[in-house]
Design a protein around this motif. Structure first.
Motif, PDB file in Angstrom:
ATOM      1  N   TRP A 579       0.805  -1.217   0.000  1.00  0.00           N
ATOM      2  CA  TRP A 579       0.000   0.000   0.000  1.00  0.00           C
ATOM      3  C   TRP A 579       0.845   1.278   0.000  1.00  0.00           C
ATOM      4  O   TRP A 579       0.601   2.182  -0.818  1.00  0.00           O
ATOM      5  N   ALA A 583      -0.173   2.710  -3.656  1.00  0.00           N
ATOM      6  CA  ALA A 583      -1.500   3.336  -3.541  1.00  0.00           C
ATOM      7  C   ALA A 583      -1.674   4.552  -4.432  1.00  0.00           C
ATOM      8  O   ALA A 583      -2.740   4.750  -5.035  1.00  0.00           O
ATOM      9  N   LEU A 586      -3.072   4.311  -7.946  1.00  0.00           N
ATOM     10  CA  LEU A 586      -4.500   4.104  -8.184  1.00  0.00           C
ATOM     11  C   LEU A 586      -5.114   5.328  -8.865  1.00  0.00           C
ATOM     12  O   LEU A 586      -6.212   5.237  -9.429  1.00  0.00           O
ATOM     13  N   THR A 598      -4.413  -1.742  -8.935  1.00  0.00           N
ATOM     14  CA  THR A 598      -5.607  -2.275  -8.267  1.00  0.00           C
ATOM     15  C   THR A 598      -5.495  -3.780  -8.061  1.00  0.00           C
ATOM     16  O   THR A 598      -5.835  -4.302  -6.991  1.00  0.00           O
ATOM     17  N   THR A 606      -7.709  -3.087   4.542  1.00  0.00           N
ATOM     18  CA  THR A 606      -8.317  -1.771   4.327  1.00  0.00           C
ATOM     19  C   THR A 606      -8.841  -1.133   5.609  1.00  0.00           C
ATOM     20  O   THR A 606      -9.389  -0.030   5.565  1.00  0.00           O
ATOM     21  N   GLU A 613      -8.965   7.555   1.037  1.00  0.00           N
ATOM     22  CA  GLU A 613      -8.252   6.409   0.478  1.00  0.00           C
ATOM     23  C   GLU A 613      -9.216   5.291   0.103  1.00  0.00           C
ATOM     24  O   GLU A 613      -9.070   4.644  -0.939  1.00  0.00           O
ATOM     25  N   ARG A 614     -10.192   5.073   0.958  1.00  0.00           N
ATOM     26  CA  ARG A 614     -11.168   4.015   0.666  1.00  0.00           C
ATOM     27  C   ARG A 614     -11.990   4.356  -0.583  1.00  0.00           C
ATOM     28  O   ARG A 614     -12.288   3.486  -1.404  1.00  0.00           O
ATOM     29  N   LEU A 617      -9.858   3.659  -3.599  1.00  0.00           N
ATOM     30  CA  LEU A 617      -9.765   2.221  -3.838  1.00  0.00           C
ATOM     31  C   LEU A 617     -11.069   1.682  -4.402  1.00  0.00           C
ATOM     32  O   LEU A 617     -11.059   0.834  -5.310  1.00  0.00           O
ATOM     33  N   ASN A 621     -11.429  -0.298  -7.840  1.00  0.00           N
ATOM     34  CA  ASN A 621     -11.992  -1.646  -7.910  1.00  0.00           C
ATOM     35  C   ASN A 621     -13.121  -1.714  -8.944  1.00  0.00           C
ATOM     36  O   ASN A 621     -13.227  -2.692  -9.703  1.00  0.00           O
TER      37      ASN A 621
END
Length: 823
Positions: A579, A583, A586, A598, A606, A613-614, A617, A621
């Motif tokens: 990460w 990260a 992404l 990804t 997580t 950040e979530r 992600l 995804n």
């Protein structure tokens, strides 16, 4: 269209290597999960110590896109806001270009089957192929072929479309579910004097039966996925996964103007409005076009006074609009998005195949059908700033001049004379391409030139099993003879630009020192970015503190292909450590980089992520899943999605995707192996065995499936059956060091240490740099009381792992033991 078979194991591409620091016990190795058959890491996401995070700075992006361009974003004018208008509309203003295009291969890339478009003999002609008697005939003005269908029985099929023009023409058959399949029987359209005007089979020396994945009715000859994008304009695949049907559409049946220039509606609107405002209003610089191919505008070529080489008047951008646009169809690549925009990096919508065993030779020459993009991006021409249209007219797709005159646009005339090529009086006379663009034949009769523009290197042939232009003609002479001649003419230092054969040959043959050689290639700024990317991808099995720096540098490289390959290199690093490093990618401006990042982070924890950040992600995804679903008609994409869900702990979703992959292709080994592994994780070993045996029925020579079945049988305590399967895997694919290693460990666990040691010795002879094999030989020989042999193998491993403190201590212990026995 001719492609190779699926294999459940792709050498050096499956994320199985664990690094020198991680040595499992023999019992753990025999009971390991079947890591052998993860889908190739580069197809995983298409179908598809922590380090400081890397930030792509403005300077990097400036270098990537050149001084006059900003990095495009998804908010720029795109396919969603424009429409196709058709080449005939373009021709109403651009008549000269249209005239050139009308006679081009692009114009005839695909057409409805008519009296005018069909070149083949359909006057009750016939062709025999391994006992199948095919007949070509006409009925009611339509064209038909009677040949073996999906069930192996002779049946009539209507030819709906022609495919290509010269030197061969293929024919397409449409099925009720929307599938369009390419017949493997093709027409040789060359003149009869050149061996043409005949029917032939694209696999003339191999029997392709109806149950073979390469049969014309099967997945690997499917136009909707394999061919459509590059033979038509504005293609939308429109696959319905629920119904397993296609409704593929195109804006124009052949390769038209907008295939390269993009949707023309805004340009047409600009042209229509021109009379009302010109010259009193500002003329928009883009004229409504998605891309301006202006990289050659105002550019001149001179000569370096010292070297005599051509020099461009302005430095070229690192990733260039014209080359990326041509690369859409002249590259070995896979599509993961349909929103391609001309001029943008190809990696935004496609995964480009880098140098890998089976596709390229170790020095970067083409081996399989890789087209021109990857070769050209390795060349000194590309590095100097040459683009496709410097040599080829973009509308006729023909060379701008004949013979050596193309090269002499820039190069001094002396290069085209016998004083340079040393072949005076040869008939036919040598041309520049004879030596610098050697020819290879694909699809039986289609001769193509290697676009890496290299100097002949016969001195590499014996060392690294590469071909060379000299021996292409002088087949009766050894490579050493040619190398001596080259040295005599040009001196010992004539090496050229592409100097990485040793590194890739070492990697592909598991030689000691391969990681050091690859890292040197990856870190060399003077090496073509395409080769640097390839070296990074090959380093995935060699991640260590010594090689990690090149991965960090690659993650911030200006070329997106290098960034993707740097992510490939990190494929075996545990997700929880990735990460901080990955990260930020992404949010990379290039979709291909985002997708690869990804896939690497699918299993990362997580729970400690911030809300921002979530959210990032989650968006990534969603984009990753969409990329796989674009190719939901392919087992590779469904297996990739299954792996993604499995890494995220979503077992039910993973199982559904693996099962979908096997419905599409029961012979697709990676899906079976990974589904079996999923069952292993939940204690369903009997189901794992069933899945693997069913897949082996469909693909009995797939080594990866036999290996996975062997591991499943070990867990079921059926040792004899397990040994037989592990032995079969090692026999089927001796180039895969892992299979023989695991087989040897199983032999030792069964009390057959002598056989195990011999199997390891044989494996080491084929793979002298394989760490696992050396480690096992150290352990087995030491346990057997053969300290000298154990010491020999430990010292051999130390040459590969010179900084391994534990290994150094073991060597000292073994030396002391050996000396004690001598005393």
């Amino acid at each position: 269209m001719a492609r190779n078979r699926h294999k459940s194991s792709t050498r050096k591409k499956a994320p199985e290597a664990t690094g020198a620091a991680k040595r499992a016990s023999r019992q753990e190795e025999v009971g390991e999960e079947p890591r052998t058959d993860r889908t190739s890491k580069r197809s995983l996401w298409i179908a598809a110590g922590a380090a400081a995070a890397i930030v792509l700075g403005a300077g990097v992006l400036f270098a990537l896109y050149g001084s006059q361009a900003k990095p495009p974003s998804d908010g720029d004018r795109s396919a969603e806001t424009l429409s196709f208008v058709g080449s005939e509309i373009c021709a109403s203003c651009h008549s000269a270009e249209a005239t050139l295009w009308h006679g081009s291969q692009h114009k005839h890339a695909m057409a409805h089957a008519t009296q005018e478009s069909v070149l083949g003999d359909f006057n009750d002609a016939s062709f025999d192929y391994f006992g199948v008697h095919s007949r070509f005939y006409r009925k009611d003005g339509e064209f038909f072929v009677e040949t073996d269908g999906a069930d192996g029985k002779l049946a009539p099929f209507e030819v709906k479309y022609t495919f290509g023009l010269y030197p061969l023409q293929q024919y397409l058959v449409e099925f009720p579910d929307g599938r369009i399949q390419a017949l493997s029987l093709a027409w040789d359209s060359r003149p009869k004097s050149e061996g043409g005007q005949r029917w032939f089979h694209l696999y003339p020396h191999e029997e392709i039966r109806h149950d073979d994945v390469l049969h014309w009715t099967k997945l690997n000859q499917n136009w909707n996925f394999m061919c459509a994008e590059c033979h038509s304009t504005g293609v939308r695949k429109n696959y319905d996964a629920a119904k397993d049907r296609f409704a593929t559409s195109w804006a124009e049946i052949s390769v038209g103007c907008e295939a390269c220039h993009g949707q023309g509606s805004a340009h047409v609107a600009w042209a229509k409005e021109q009379q009302s405002w010109w010259p009193y209003k500002d003329n928009p610089s883009d004229k409504g076009l998605l891309v301006r191919f202006d990289e050659r505008a105002g550019v001149t070529w001179g000569h370096d006074a010292k070297t005599g080489f051509p020099v461009r008047s302005a430095s070229p951008a690192g990733v260039r609009k014209e080359v990326e646009t041509c690369g859409l169809c002249h590259a070995r690549r896979g599509q993961f998005a349909e929103g391609w925009v001309p001029g943008r990096p190809l990696s935004d919508t496609h995964l480009v195949a880098v140098l890998s065993q089976g596709l390229y030779q170790a020095d970067g020459q083409m081996l399989d059908e890789v087209y021109n993009y990857g070769s050209f991006k390795q060349s000194r021409m590309y590095a100097a700033g040459v683009t496709c249209s410097d040599c080829h007219d973009p509308h006729s797709a023909k060379l701008k001049f004949s013979g050596d005159q193309v090269c002499l646009q820039c190069h001094a005339e002396g290069y085209a004379k016998p004083a340079h090529n040393h072949h005076e009086g040869v008939n036919p006379a040598l041309t520049c391409v004879s030596c610098h663009m050697p020819e290879r034949t694909f699809m039986v009769i289609d001769k193509r030139h290697d676009h890496s523009f290299r100097v002949p290197r016969p001195d590499l042939t014996d060392k690294f099993e590469t071909s060379n232009a000299c021996n292409d003609c002088h087949k009766d002479k050894p490579a050493s003879w040619a190398a001596a001649a080259i040295k005599g003419w040009f001196g010992p230092e004539r090496e050229g630009l592409q100097n990485y054969a040793h590194a890739f040959h070492a990697a592909w043959h598991d030689e000691p020192g391969a990681a050091i050689l690859l890292a040197a290639v990856a870190a060399d700024a003077n090496t073509p970015a395409f080769a640097r990317a390839s070296a990074l991808a090959e380093l995935s099995g060699h991640v260590s503190p010594a090689t990690l720096d090149v991965a960090r540098a690659g993650l911030s490289d200006a070329d997106p292909l290098v960034r993707i390959a740097a992510l490939d290199m990190l494929d075996n690093v545990p997700p929880d450590r990735l990460w901080p490093v990955v990260a930020r990618l992404l949010s990379d401006p290039i979709r291909g980089v985002r997708l690869r990042a990804t896939s690497l982070l699918a299993g990362a924890p997580t729970d400690k992520l911030s809300a921002a950040e979530r959210a990032t992600l989650d968006r990534a995804n969603t984009e990753f899943i969409a990329a796989q679903m674009l190719n939901a008609d392919r087992p590779e994409a469904r297996a990739a999605l299954g792996n993604f869900h499995a890494r995220r702990g979503e077992a039910a979703e993973a199982e559904a995707e693996f099962e979908a992959a096997l419905r599409l292709s029961p012979a697709y080994g990676p899906a079976a192996a990974n589904l079996a592994d999923l069952y292993r994780q939940v204690g369903r070993d009997a189901d794992a065995e069933s899945v693997l045996r069913k897949a082996i029925e469909a693909s009995p020579k797939d080594a990866g499936l036999h290996h996975a079945l062997g591991l499943a049988l070990v867990r079921l305590k059926r040792q004899d059956e397990a040994l037989a399967e592990l032995a079969r895997a090692a026999e089927l694919e001796p180039d895969r060091a892992r299979y023989a290693y695991v087989y040897a460990v199983a032999l030792d666990s069964g009390g057959r240490r002598g056989d195990a040691i011999q199997a390891l010795k044989d494996n080491l002879a084929r793979h002298p740099g394989d760490r696992d094999t050396l480690s096992a030989l150290i352990s087995f020989n030491r346990d057997a009381g053969d300290v000298p042999a154990s010491l020999t193998y430990a010292e051999q491993l130390a040459k590969i792992e010179p900084n391994n403190a534990e290994l150094k201590a073991l060597i000292e212990t073994l030396r002391a033991q050996a000396q004690g026995k001598q005393q």
